[in-house]
Design a protein around this motif. Structure first.
Motif, short mmCIF file in Angstrom:
data_model
loop_
_atom_site.label_atom_id
_atom_site.label_comp_id
_atom_site.label_asym_id
_atom_site.label_seq_id
_atom_site.Cartn_x
_atom_site.Cartn_y
_atom_site.Cartn_z
N GLY A 104 0.82 -1.22 0.00
CA GLY A 104 0.00 0.00 0.00
C GLY A 104 0.85 1.26 0.00
O GLY A 104 0.52 2.25 -0.66
N SER A 105 1.96 1.21 0.73
CA SER A 105 2.89 2.35 0.74
C SER A 105 3.51 2.55 -0.64
O SER A 105 3.69 3.69 -1.09
CB SER A 105 3.99 2.12 1.78
OG SER A 105 3.45 1.91 3.07
N ALA A 106 3.83 1.45 -1.31
CA ALA A 106 4.41 1.55 -2.65
C ALA A 106 3.43 2.18 -3.63
O ALA A 106 3.80 3.00 -4.48
CB ALA A 106 4.83 0.16 -3.14
N VAL A 107 2.15 1.80 -3.52
CA VAL A 107 1.12 2.40 -4.39
C VAL A 107 1.00 3.89 -4.09
O VAL A 107 0.83 4.71 -5.01
CB VAL A 107 -0.22 1.69 -4.20
CG1 VAL A 107 -1.33 2.40 -4.97
CG2 VAL A 107 -0.13 0.24 -4.66
N ALA A 108 1.09 4.25 -2.82
CA ALA A 108 1.02 5.67 -2.46
C ALA A 108 2.16 6.45 -3.08
O ALA A 108 1.97 7.57 -3.59
CB ALA A 108 1.03 5.82 -0.94
N ARG A 109 3.36 5.89 -3.07
CA ARG A 109 4.49 6.57 -3.70
C ARG A 109 4.30 6.66 -5.21
O ARG A 109 4.61 7.69 -5.83
CB ARG A 109 5.80 5.84 -3.38
CG ARG A 109 6.32 6.09 -1.98
CD ARG A 109 7.72 5.52 -1.82
NE ARG A 109 8.72 6.30 -2.54
CZ ARG A 109 9.37 7.34 -2.03
NH1 ARG A 109 9.13 7.73 -0.79
NH2 ARG A 109 10.28 7.98 -2.74
N SER A 110 3.80 5.58 -5.80
CA SER A 110 3.55 5.60 -7.24
C SER A 110 2.52 6.68 -7.58
O SER A 110 2.68 7.40 -8.58
CB SER A 110 3.05 4.23 -7.68
OG SER A 110 2.69 4.24 -9.05
N TRP A 111 1.49 6.79 -6.75
CA TRP A 111 0.47 7.82 -6.99
C TRP A 111 1.08 9.20 -6.87
O TRP A 111 0.78 10.10 -7.68
CB TRP A 111 -0.67 7.66 -6.00
CG TRP A 111 -1.78 8.65 -6.20
CD1 TRP A 111 -2.80 8.58 -7.10
CD2 TRP A 111 -1.98 9.88 -5.48
NE1 TRP A 111 -3.61 9.67 -6.99
CE2 TRP A 111 -3.14 10.49 -6.00
CE3 TRP A 111 -1.29 10.50 -4.44
CZ2 TRP A 111 -3.61 11.71 -5.53
CZ3 TRP A 111 -1.76 11.72 -3.97
CH2 TRP A 111 -2.92 12.30 -4.51
N GLY A 112 1.95 9.40 -5.87
CA GLY A 112 2.60 10.70 -5.72
C GLY A 112 3.41 11.09 -6.95
O GLY A 112 3.38 12.24 -7.40
N ASP A 113 4.12 10.11 -7.52
CA ASP A 113 4.90 10.38 -8.73
C ASP A 113 3.99 10.71 -9.91
O ASP A 113 4.29 11.58 -10.74
CB ASP A 113 5.77 9.17 -9.07
CG ASP A 113 6.84 8.92 -8.01
OD1 ASP A 113 7.19 9.86 -7.28
OD2 ASP A 113 7.30 7.76 -7.91
N MET B 133 3.31 13.91 -1.72
CA MET B 133 1.97 13.50 -2.11
C MET B 133 1.64 12.09 -1.62
O MET B 133 0.48 11.78 -1.33
CB MET B 133 1.81 13.58 -3.63
CG MET B 133 1.87 14.99 -4.19
SD MET B 133 0.71 16.11 -3.35
CE MET B 133 -0.86 15.36 -3.76
N ALA B 134 2.66 11.24 -1.50
CA ALA B 134 2.44 9.92 -0.90
C ALA B 134 2.03 10.07 0.56
O ALA B 134 1.16 9.33 1.05
CB ALA B 134 3.71 9.08 -1.01
N ILE C 134 6.45 4.99 5.75
CA ILE C 134 7.11 4.23 4.69
C ILE C 134 6.89 4.89 3.33
O ILE C 134 7.83 5.06 2.54
CB ILE C 134 6.60 2.78 4.67
CG1 ILE C 134 6.99 2.05 5.96
CG2 ILE C 134 7.15 2.03 3.46
CD1 ILE C 134 6.41 0.65 6.07
N ALA C 135 5.65 5.28 3.06
CA ALA C 135 5.32 5.89 1.77
C ALA C 135 6.07 7.21 1.56
O ALA C 135 6.48 7.53 0.44
CB ALA C 135 3.82 6.12 1.67
N THR C 136 6.26 7.94 2.61
CA THR C 136 6.87 9.27 2.50
C THR C 136 8.39 9.20 2.34
O THR C 136 8.97 9.96 1.55
CB THR C 136 6.53 10.12 3.73
OG1 THR C 136 5.11 10.16 3.90
CG2 THR C 136 7.06 11.54 3.57
N PHE C 137 9.03 8.27 3.04
CA PHE C 137 10.49 8.34 3.14
C PHE C 137 11.24 7.14 2.55
O PHE C 137 12.47 7.22 2.42
CB PHE C 137 10.90 8.47 4.62
CG PHE C 137 10.39 9.71 5.28
CD1 PHE C 137 10.92 10.96 4.98
CD2 PHE C 137 9.35 9.65 6.19
CE1 PHE C 137 10.45 12.10 5.58
CE2 PHE C 137 8.86 10.79 6.80
CZ PHE C 137 9.41 12.04 6.50
N VAL C 138 10.57 6.06 2.19
CA VAL C 138 11.30 4.86 1.76
C VAL C 138 11.15 4.65 0.25
O VAL C 138 10.05 4.33 -0.21
CB VAL C 138 10.78 3.61 2.51
CG1 VAL C 138 11.53 2.37 2.03
CG2 VAL C 138 10.93 3.79 4.01
#
Length: 626
Positions: A182-191, A220-221, A425-429
């Motif tokens: 879920g954190s990975a999807v959040a980072r992908s969405w932020g990008d 954005m994540a 995790i989504a914000t910093f990893v």
């Protein structure tokens, strides 16, 4: 029972001795275990008396001793308890969670990537093959979810037949799927938000200045993870409504993309149908596309809140897989027919294809729709992880605060904790080296579920105890070695010989399970002594057991063998840390002190849980008091 602001997991001494067992994972019903020892009816965690005094008096007056009689559990008993989640999810809600958690990068990213790099116009075949493989494990999830409709997904199934340690490691794998993924999807969405604002809306300087600060930070994540957490904390009904809306908006967007692509289809783009990469490219595409099916098992994580779970859970899993497979295959035909596969953009297939055909408004709508609907995956992750923590906490394998349910049926503390971890995790990893690690963990959880079904549907011969377990262990070991040589050693003649030999040996072990281990008389076999299922109820049954679970397991090992070695090493280290945590905390606080729970006890606890939530039990059984 007096109303409270929040209900918590009951203490061990909080029970009434006349009551039958309660919670799904508590120490409740002990019967004849695998070792042939007869246990006793252990009374724990009962908040109020549930067996009517009239029935009890009738039993006593009949002159028959209690140990020779059965206690019929009826739905007239209703109780309130703070460690039960309300059953409020309909079939539609369950399908929304399954489809919403599955459809995502498979359509928006993988479809174009597979077409360009591997399968060309035959991308639809890749999706069909991977869909078939997904159904192999899907059948297993469908049957187990209907039989053991308890929160925790694969963790609950492993707990029922493999013991606490395996179940705890399975829960660790599910945390990778729900929390880390879920954190990975959040980072992908932020990008994607940054890309959309820059490319589609022409926003320049301020976007780079505030939304791309550098150092791996993704603002954005953080926003989407925190917003999803707040929404789930505010109320389960609100988050359910948003999930339904976003999921079917996303499905509508995919249908629009598919119809638009089919209208613009140019038959010449589909010739030749099999590209120069050949059938090997189709199979490589199938391997990649399989990851687009991961997510449907999230339905099982909310099984404790499903209405009519024996019926709705299997149906929702099957419906989800059918919908997702149709969407993927149709979208693949539309994309490869709209634009030649060599020109398809590997990251933004549909928007760029619409642009190439001069339909600018459709390109903008598709890009905006992806940005708008992708957060539903993050929201669903925020819903699922607290349910896993809830199951662990009720076993004593996680802190008790995770199974506290407030008066609205929310897991507030568990949600805040999971949301905070996800947000950090989504914000910093960055996920540069974590994708394969997460994928491997998810596939291991799938394999555990497949093996759990075999354990439930087959029994070792009486004169050869543990034969089934030994054969399953051998099958998994051989499957792992076979797939390693199939993937990495098939280039040489020696590698091919070893790969084929190991694969044949693996198939022989699978056949040995079928021939040497008889089918269980009842679901759960000798583990289910004391649990008598209502013969009038039709339960979902996976066909061709053990072959379908074994095929699903082999596919999972094949996919794991495709991953980078770093991801496998990280998973092994993760298992080592999880095992240490189990022995340091879980084993000491376990409600069953490491003793594998009997299936009969689980059946009774799930039945009680359904009654406590006011649901008519779809799978009645009569627990025998030994």
């Amino acid at each position: 029972m007096n109303s409270m602001d929040a209900y918590s997991c009951p203490e061990d001494d909080d029970f009434e001795t006349d009551a039958p067992p309660d919670s799904r994972l508590g120490e409740a019903f002990s019967d004849e275990d695998d070792g042939g020892q007869t246990g006793s009816l252990e009374m724990t965690e009962i908040r109020s008396s549930t067996v009517s005094t009239e029935a009890r008096a009738e039993d006593l007056s009949s002159g028959a001793p209690d140990e020779n009689r059965s206690v019929s559990v009826t739905t007239s008993r209703r109780r309130k308890s703070g460690h039960h989640l309300p059953r409020h999810l309909s079939l539609f809600d369950l399908v929304s969670i399954g489809v919403g958690g599955t459809v995502g990068s498979g359509i928006f990213v993988l479809c174009g990537l597979i077409a360009r790099e591997h399968a060309g116009p035959a991308t639809c075949l890749s999706w069909a093959i991977s869909g078939f493989a997904a159904f192999m494990s899907g059948f297993c999830y469908a049957e187990l979810s209907g039989r053991i409709p308890s929160p925790g997904s694969s963790y609950s199934y492993a707990y029922a037949c493999m013991g606490e340690l395996v179940a705890f490691l399975t829960a660790a794998c599910l945390s990778l799927e729900f929390l880390v993924s879920g954190s990975a999807v959040a980072r992908s969405w932020g990008d994607k938000v940054v890309e959309w604002l820059t490319d589609e809306l022409g926003a320049g300087g301020w976007v780079q200045r505030y939304l791309v600060p550098g150092y791996g930070v993704n603002p954005m994540a953080c926003v989407v993870s925190a917003a999803s957490t707040i929404l789930v904390v505010c109320g389960v009904r609100e988050s359910k409504l948003i999930t339904d809306i976003f999921t079917w908006t996303k499905v509508g967007l995919v249908i629009f993309m598919a119809i638009g692509g089919l209208i613009l289809l140019d038959p010449s783009n589909l010739n030749p149908f099999i590209p120069p990469m050949g059938f090997a490219g189709v199979m490589r595409g199938a391997t990649t596309s399989f990851f687009g099916y991961l997510g449907y098992d999230g339905i099982c994580a909310v099984a404790g809140e499903a209405k009519d779970p024996t019926i709705n859970l299997p149906r929702s899993i099957m419906i989800t897989l059918v919908i997702v497979t149709i969407l993927y295959i149709t979208a693949a035909v539309a994309l490869t027919g709209m634009q030649h596969y060599s020109e398809i953009d590997g990251e933004s297939g549909f928007p760029e294809a619409f642009k190439a055909r001069g339909i600018e408004w459709a390109a903008q709508l598709t890009a905006a729709g992806e940005v708008f609907t992708l957060p539903v995956v993050v929201l669903i992750s925020c819903i699922l992880q607290p349910r896993l923590q809830f199951a662990l906490a009720r076993d004593g394998l996680a802190p008790k605060m995770f199974c506290e349910v407030d008066e609205k049926g929310n897991l507030k503390k568990g949600t805040i904790f999971a949301g905070l971890v996800m947000t950090l995790i989504a914000t910093f990893v960055p996920f540069t080296y974590l994708d394969d690690f997460v994928s491997a963990g998810i596939l291991v959880a799938f394999s555990v579920t497949n093996c759990s079904l075999v354990v439930m549907r087959r029994d070792s011969p009486i004169d050869r105890p543990m034969l089934l377990e030994k054969l399953l262990l051998s099958f998994n070991g051989l499957a792992c070695l076979s797939c390693i040589f199939l993937v990495h050693g098939f280039a040489s003649l020696l590698g091919k010989t070893i790969a084929v030999s190991l694969t044949v040996l693996t198939a022989c072990v699978g056949c040995a399970i079928s021939l040497l281990c008889p089918a269980s008389v009842v679901f759960g076999g000798r583990r289910a002594v004391g649990a008598h299922w209502d013969e009038g109820v039709r339960y979902f049954r996976t066909p061709m057991v053990p072959f379908i679970p074994c095929i699903g397991t082999f596919v999972n090992w094949y996919l794991i063998a495709q991953l980078e070695i770093l991801g496998i090493i990280l998973l092994l280290l993760y298992f080592a840390l999880s095992s240490a945590l189990y022995f340091k905390y879980g084993a000491k606080n376990s409600r069953i002190s490491g003793r594998p729970p009997s299936v009969a006890r689980q059946y009774q606890e799930v039945h009680q849980e359904q009654e406590n939530s006011g649901q008519e039990d779809q799978g009645k059984y009569v627990p025998c008091v030994e």
